[in-house]
Write a protein that holds these residues in place. Sequence first.
Motif, PDB file in Angstrom:
ATOM      1  N   SER A 150       0.822  -1.211   0.000  1.00 19.53           N
ATOM      2  CA  SER A 150       0.000   0.000   0.000  1.00 19.53           C
ATOM      3  C   SER A 150       0.854   1.257   0.000  1.00 19.53           C
ATOM      4  O   SER A 150       0.521   2.256  -0.656  1.00 19.53           O
ATOM      5  CB  SER A 150      -0.936   0.007   1.215  1.00 19.53           C
ATOM      6  N   VAL A 151       1.961   1.222   0.694  1.00 18.00           N
ATOM      7  CA  VAL A 151       2.862   2.376   0.720  1.00 18.00           C
ATOM      8  C   VAL A 151       3.532   2.550  -0.634  1.00 18.00           C
ATOM      9  O   VAL A 151       3.625   3.667  -1.160  1.00 18.00           O
ATOM     10  CB  VAL A 151       3.913   2.211   1.838  1.00 18.00           C
ATOM     11  N   ARG A 152       3.991   1.452  -1.214  1.00 20.14           N
ATOM     12  CA  ARG A 152       4.632   1.548  -2.538  1.00 20.14           C
ATOM     13  C   ARG A 152       3.639   2.058  -3.586  1.00 20.14           C
ATOM     14  O   ARG A 152       4.004   2.838  -4.472  1.00 20.14           O
ATOM     15  CB  ARG A 152       5.183   0.177  -2.942  1.00 20.14           C
ATOM     16  N   ARG A 153       2.399   1.626  -3.454  1.00 21.86           N
ATOM     17  CA  ARG A 153       1.379   2.047  -4.416  1.00 21.86           C
ATOM     18  C   ARG A 153       0.991   3.514  -4.218  1.00 21.86           C
ATOM     19  O   ARG A 153       0.748   4.246  -5.181  1.00 21.86           O
ATOM     20  CB  ARG A 153       0.143   1.159  -4.272  1.00 21.86           C
ATOM     21  N   SER A 154       0.955   3.950  -2.970  1.00 17.75           N
ATOM     22  CA  SER A 154       0.538   5.325  -2.675  1.00 17.75           C
ATOM     23  C   SER A 154       1.614   6.351  -3.006  1.00 17.75           C
ATOM     24  O   SER A 154       1.305   7.483  -3.388  1.00 17.75           O
ATOM     25  CB  SER A 154       0.170   5.442  -1.190  1.00 17.75           C
ATOM     26  N   PHE A 155       2.895   5.966  -2.850  1.00 17.97           N
ATOM     27  CA  PHE A 155       3.979   6.930  -3.051  1.00 17.97           C
ATOM     28  C   PHE A 155       5.039   6.345  -3.991  1.00 17.97           C
ATOM     29  O   PHE A 155       6.203   6.175  -3.603  1.00 17.97           O
ATOM     30  CB  PHE A 155       4.606   7.292  -1.702  1.00 17.97           C
ATOM     31  N   PRO A 156       4.675   6.069  -5.239  1.00 18.31           N
ATOM     32  CA  PRO A 156       5.614   5.399  -6.159  1.00 18.31           C
ATOM     33  C   PRO A 156       6.834   6.233  -6.524  1.00 18.31           C
ATOM     34  O   PRO A 156       7.880   5.686  -6.873  1.00 18.31           O
ATOM     35  CB  PRO A 156       4.751   5.107  -7.389  1.00 18.31           C
ATOM     36  N   ASP A 157       6.706   7.557  -6.436  1.00 19.98           N
ATOM     37  CA  ASP A 157       7.802   8.429  -6.865  1.00 19.98           C
ATOM     38  C   ASP A 157       8.595   9.023  -5.700  1.00 19.98           C
ATOM     39  O   ASP A 157       9.482   9.856  -5.914  1.00 19.98           O
ATOM     40  CB  ASP A 157       7.257   9.566  -7.734  1.00 19.98           C
ATOM     41  N   LYS A 158       8.263   8.606  -4.502  1.00 22.49           N
ATOM     42  CA  LYS A 158       8.936   9.146  -3.325  1.00 22.49           C
ATOM     43  C   LYS A 158      10.106   8.252  -2.904  1.00 22.49           C
ATOM     44  O   LYS A 158      10.068   7.035  -3.076  1.00 22.49           O
ATOM     45  CB  LYS A 158       7.961   9.265  -2.156  1.00 22.49           C
ATOM     46  N   THR A 159      11.137   8.878  -2.350  1.00 23.25           N
ATOM     47  CA  THR A 159      12.241   8.094  -1.797  1.00 23.25           C
ATOM     48  C   THR A 159      11.787   7.478  -0.476  1.00 23.25           C
ATOM     49  O   THR A 159      10.746   7.834   0.090  1.00 23.25           O
ATOM     50  CB  THR A 159      13.471   8.975  -1.537  1.00 23.25           C
ATOM     51  N   TYR A 160      12.604   6.565   0.014  1.00 28.43           N
ATOM     52  CA  TYR A 160      12.308   5.902   1.285  1.00 28.43           C
ATOM     53  C   TYR A 160      12.182   6.929   2.416  1.00 28.43           C
ATOM     54  O   TYR A 160      11.248   6.899   3.217  1.00 28.43           O
ATOM     55  CB  TYR A 160      13.430   4.909   1.588  1.00 28.43           C
ATOM     56  N   ASP A 161      13.125   7.875   2.457  1.00 31.51           N
ATOM     57  CA  ASP A 161      13.109   8.888   3.510  1.00 31.51           C
ATOM     58  C   ASP A 161      11.924   9.843   3.361  1.00 31.51           C
ATOM     59  O   ASP A 161      11.316  10.250   4.363  1.00 31.51           O
ATOM     60  CB  ASP A 161      14.420   9.684   3.505  1.00 31.51           C
ATOM     61  N   GLU A 162      11.579  10.206   2.128  1.00 30.57           N
ATOM     62  CA  GLU A 162      10.430  11.080   1.895  1.00 30.57           C
ATOM     63  C   GLU A 162       9.130  10.391   2.322  1.00 30.57           C
ATOM     64  O   GLU A 162       8.249  11.016   2.926  1.00 30.57           O
ATOM     65  CB  GLU A 162      10.358  11.466   0.422  1.00 30.57           C
ATOM     66  N   THR A 163       9.028   9.099   2.037  1.00 25.47           N
ATOM     67  CA  THR A 163       7.844   8.344   2.435  1.00 25.47           C
ATOM     68  C   THR A 163       7.740   8.259   3.944  1.00 25.47           C
ATOM     69  O   THR A 163       6.647   8.371   4.520  1.00 25.47           O
ATOM     70  CB  THR A 163       7.888   6.927   1.831  1.00 25.47           C
ATOM     71  N   ALA A 164       8.880   8.074   4.602  1.00 20.01           N
ATOM     72  CA  ALA A 164       8.883   8.001   6.064  1.00 20.01           C
ATOM     73  C   ALA A 164       8.342   9.296   6.668  1.00 20.01           C
ATOM     74  O   ALA A 164       7.598   9.260   7.660  1.00 20.01           O
ATOM     75  CB  ALA A 164      10.296   7.723   6.569  1.00 20.01           C
ATOM     76  N   LYS A 165       8.695  10.424   6.080  1.00 20.43           N
ATOM     77  CA  LYS A 165       8.205  11.704   6.594  1.00 20.43           C
ATOM     78  C   LYS A 165       6.700  11.841   6.403  1.00 20.43           C
ATOM     79  O   LYS A 165       5.995  12.376   7.269  1.00 20.43           O
ATOM     80  CB  LYS A 165       8.939  12.856   5.905  1.00 20.43           C
ATOM     81  N   LEU A 166       6.182  11.341   5.286  1.00 20.74           N
ATOM     82  CA  LEU A 166       4.745  11.407   5.032  1.00 20.74           C
ATOM     83  C   LEU A 166       3.964  10.537   6.018  1.00 20.74           C
ATOM     84  O   LEU A 166       2.824  10.837   6.364  1.00 20.74           O
ATOM     85  CB  LEU A 166       4.446  10.954   3.599  1.00 20.74           C
ATOM     86  N   LEU A 167       4.605   9.471   6.476  1.00 23.88           N
ATOM     87  CA  LEU A 167       3.954   8.564   7.424  1.00 23.88           C
ATOM     88  C   LEU A 167       4.346   8.849   8.869  1.00 23.88           C
ATOM     89  O   LEU A 167       4.027   8.070   9.767  1.00 23.88           O
ATOM     90  CB  LEU A 167       4.305   7.112   7.060  1.00 23.88           C
ATOM     91  N   ASP A 168       5.013   9.959   9.091  1.00 26.36           N
ATOM     92  CA  ASP A 168       5.446  10.306  10.440  1.00 26.36           C
ATOM     93  C   ASP A 168       4.297  10.349  11.452  1.00 26.36           C
ATOM     94  O   ASP A 168       4.488   9.957  12.604  1.00 26.36           O
ATOM     95  CB  ASP A 168       6.186  11.645  10.431  1.00 26.36           C
ATOM     96  N   PRO A 169       3.089  10.826  11.074  1.00 27.48           N
ATOM     97  CA  PRO A 169       1.988  10.803  12.058  1.00 27.48           C
ATOM     98  C   PRO A 169       1.690   9.404  12.587  1.00 27.48           C
ATOM     99  O   PRO A 169       1.343   9.238  13.761  1.00 27.48           O
ATOM    100  CB  PRO A 169       0.804  11.359  11.258  1.00 27.48           C
ATOM    101  N   ALA A 170       1.838   8.389  11.742  1.00 22.42           N
ATOM    102  CA  ALA A 170       1.596   7.008  12.182  1.00 22.42           C
ATOM    103  C   ALA A 170       2.698   6.544  13.128  1.00 22.42           C
ATOM    104  O   ALA A 170       2.430   5.944  14.176  1.00 22.42           O
ATOM    105  CB  ALA A 170       1.514   6.081  10.975  1.00 22.42           C
ATOM    106  N   PHE A 171       3.953   6.824  12.780  1.00 20.82           N
ATOM    107  CA  PHE A 171       5.059   6.430  13.655  1.00 20.82           C
ATOM    108  C   PHE A 171       4.994   7.192  14.983  1.00 20.82           C
ATOM    109  O   PHE A 171       5.303   6.647  16.049  1.00 20.82           O
ATOM    110  CB  PHE A 171       6.400   6.685  12.961  1.00 20.82           C
ATOM    111  N   HIS A 172       4.577   8.445  14.917  1.00 24.06           N
ATOM    112  CA  HIS A 172       4.421   9.232  16.138  1.00 24.06           C
ATOM    113  C   HIS A 172       3.360   8.610  17.047  1.00 24.06           C
ATOM    114  O   HIS A 172       3.518   8.592  18.273  1.00 24.06           O
ATOM    115  CB  HIS A 172       4.037  10.674  15.786  1.00 24.06           C
ATOM    116  N   GLN A 173       2.295   8.108  16.439  1.00 23.83           N
ATOM    117  CA  GLN A 173       1.232   7.492  17.233  1.00 23.83           C
ATOM    118  C   GLN A 173       1.735   6.235  17.941  1.00 23.83           C
ATOM    119  O   GLN A 173       1.373   5.975  19.091  1.00 23.83           O
ATOM    120  CB  GLN A 173       0.043   7.141  16.328  1.00 23.83           C
ATOM    121  N   PHE A 174       2.573   5.465  17.263  1.00 25.68           N
ATOM    122  CA  PHE A 174       3.170   4.286  17.904  1.00 25.68           C
ATOM    123  C   PHE A 174       4.004   4.708  19.108  1.00 25.68           C
ATOM    124  O   PHE A 174       3.880   4.146  20.198  1.00 25.68           O
ATOM    125  CB  PHE A 174       4.046   3.520  16.910  1.00 25.68           C
TER     126      PHE A 174
END
Length: 298
Positions: A69-93
């Motif tokens: 789902s992440v690869r499909r949602s952000f196909p043109d983003k780098t690994y680090d850029e994707t991590a920043k977009l998902l930061d709210p989820a990691f913050h919740q953990f």
Amino acid sequence: MARFRLLVCDLDNTLYDWVSYFVPSFYSMIEAARPILSVDLETLLDEMREVHRFHHDSEHPFALLETESVRRSFPDKTYDETAKLLDPAFHQFNRSRLDTLRLYDGVLDGLKLLNASGVTLVAHTESKLYGALGRLDQLGIRNLFSSVYCRERPRYRPGHSDLSDMRFRRYSTDNVVELSHHQRKPSKEVLIEICERQAVPVSDAAYVGDSIPRDIMMAQQAGVFAIWAKYGASVSKADYEKLVRISHWSAADVEREQALRSLAESVNPDYIANSFKDVVERVLSGHISASRSSAVGT
């Protein structure tokens, strides 16, 4: 007889309730990630389970970034850029972990008392490097252990940078021994090696853990006094079912676990602890009898 000179401690569900911390933290992260990825719960859980199985680890760091789902949602983003977009989820953990990860009653004072009494403490866990060190650091008890034995750090797929490694670079790993997959519990050889490295005969060492097949059977096969942390063996049925849903366990893992349970059916701990206070008192009192007494803590 004098106190035991060495106590080897299992970590998860022996010093703290791992299941009651990890399950709510994981599912909080998933709920925060779903609207970002526009994916339904069951699909994302399926994908997380596949990532966990690939790495043989249910708490693989940043596993969310490796889902389809992440690869499909952000196909043109780098690994680090994707991590920043998902930061709210990691913050919740992380936020949930701060609220739920707690030492069992008496653990902090007990570990300090054992240290002050001259008992060497060694941590031994099947968790991988980042999970083990992260929890010990958050709980403020890593400095109480002379050594930490854990599973080796995760291996990443090509193109996936190790974000966890960046986080832990500030921590020393001088006293950490990373164990390979084949050295997992109940490997008596690892426990014998721990005693040898600490220059303590197995007869002067005790082991405390919540699992009869993995901890107690291992300790007895190594000739180490085996203390069963009975207080950590009970797990919420609801939390356990949620854990199984995303677990890395394969059919082979389940078969191995069943085999271990069968082997351990006749195993009786040398001592049964109903609290960590019981553990401390038993370690400081040393051997009462040369026979395996299965004495119950009070």
